[in-house]
Design an enzyme around this catalytic site. Structure first.
Site, PDB file in Angstrom:
ATOM      1  N   GLY A  12       0.943  -1.365   0.098  1.00  0.00           N
ATOM      2  CA  GLY A  12       0.108  -0.005   0.028  1.00  0.00           C
ATOM      3  C   GLY A  12       0.843   1.199  -0.209  1.00  0.00           C
ATOM      4  O   GLY A  12       1.989   1.312   0.363  1.00  0.00           O
ATOM      5  N   THR A  13       0.119   2.258  -0.417  1.00  0.00           N
ATOM      6  CA  THR A  13       1.013   3.376  -0.566  1.00  0.00           C
ATOM      7  C   THR A  13      -0.157   4.788  -1.006  1.00  0.00           C
ATOM      8  O   THR A  13      -1.117   4.440  -1.478  1.00  0.00           O
ATOM      9  CB  THR A  13       2.292   3.415  -1.649  1.00  0.00           C
ATOM     10  OG1 THR A  13       2.917   4.732  -1.598  1.00  0.00           O
ATOM     11  CG2 THR A  13       1.757   3.045  -3.121  1.00  0.00           C
ATOM     12  N   THR A  14       0.436   5.885  -0.907  1.00  0.00           N
ATOM     13  CA  THR A  14      -0.281   7.230  -1.382  1.00  0.00           C
ATOM     14  C   THR A  14       0.841   8.034  -2.136  1.00  0.00           C
ATOM     15  O   THR A  14       1.900   8.317  -1.522  1.00  0.00           O
ATOM     16  CB  THR A  14      -0.746   7.999  -0.275  1.00  0.00           C
ATOM     17  OG1 THR A  14      -2.186   7.117   0.192  1.00  0.00           O
ATOM     18  CG2 THR A  14      -1.777   8.965  -1.160  1.00  0.00           C
TER      19      THR A  14
END
Length: 217
Positions: A16-18
């Site tokens: 996950g990341t943004t």
């Protein structure tokens, strides 16, 4: 003797990341959170810098498998350095995005990584490109990606303006990352931001306790 074998099933590891990038009047801002995770429970690192410099005024943000993304960016740096020597001039942002696209497409069966490429060049000024999983390439004024991006599409659509000043765009990007990190359990840490203009490159790090808050956390 008859042997009975059971098929081994290994659950895939999700990450996950943004990440985001946005064009403003005279430059571009590219940024990300700093959390590296395995699945939805284990945080492997809180201090990963996902904004990678691939040439003097060209940066990319990574999403997907961290190992795959790092291998691709390492190869892209080599290609762009060689290209710069051959052409006797800095590579264009489009060229950098195309190199990443080709690497992703040629290795689409083995590697799982996506990128946002942003930067500034003399011919086209500030630019943002998305290299999706599998090698699709798109030019956009603003873009977001990663698991945390699903929480901030409304904010991006409502608040982005292509003629923002540098300060307005930095605040816009910081707010967007803060909103995503506040909702997405696999995004977090600090906000890494890079501003690229004709004058040069500026790095900005916003610690987690300095990020704006929009709700009780």
């Amino acid at each position: 003797m008859e042997k009975h074998c059971t098929e081994s099933r290994v659950k895939g590891v999700s990450t996950g990341t943004t990440i985001l990038a946005a064009v403003f009047d005279g430059g571009v801002v590219i940024g990300s959170d700093s959390r590296a995770s395995m699945g939805e429970e284990y945080v492997s690192s809180k201090t990963i810098n996902k904004v990678i410099q691939v040439h003097d005024r060209i940066f990319c943000c990574i999403a997907g498998s961290l190992a795959d993304a790092q291998a691709i960016t390492k190869a892209a740096k080599f290609h762009l350095s060689f290209h710069s020597v051959q052409m006797e001039s800095p590579p264009r942002v489009m060229a950098a995005a195309s190199v990443l696209k080709d690497l992703c497409y040629k290795n689409r069966e083995e590697l799982q990584a996506g990128f946002i490429t942003a930067g500034w060049d003399k011919k086209n000024g500030p630019q943002v490109y998305v290299v999706a999983l599998g090698g699709m390439l798109i030019n956009q004024l603003v873009t977001i990606a990663g698991s945390g991006s699903t929480y901030i599409y409304g904010y991006i659509d409502a608040k982005y303006k292509p003629n923002m000043t540098k300060e307005e765009c930095l605040q816009f990007a910081t707010n967007a990352l803060a909103l995503a990190m506040g909702r997405d359990n696999v995004s977090g840490g600090v906000a890494h931001l890079v501003v690229v203009t004709e004058k040069g490159v500026e790095h900005v790090v916003v610690p987690g306790d300095k990020l704006p808050k929009f709700h009780d956390e």
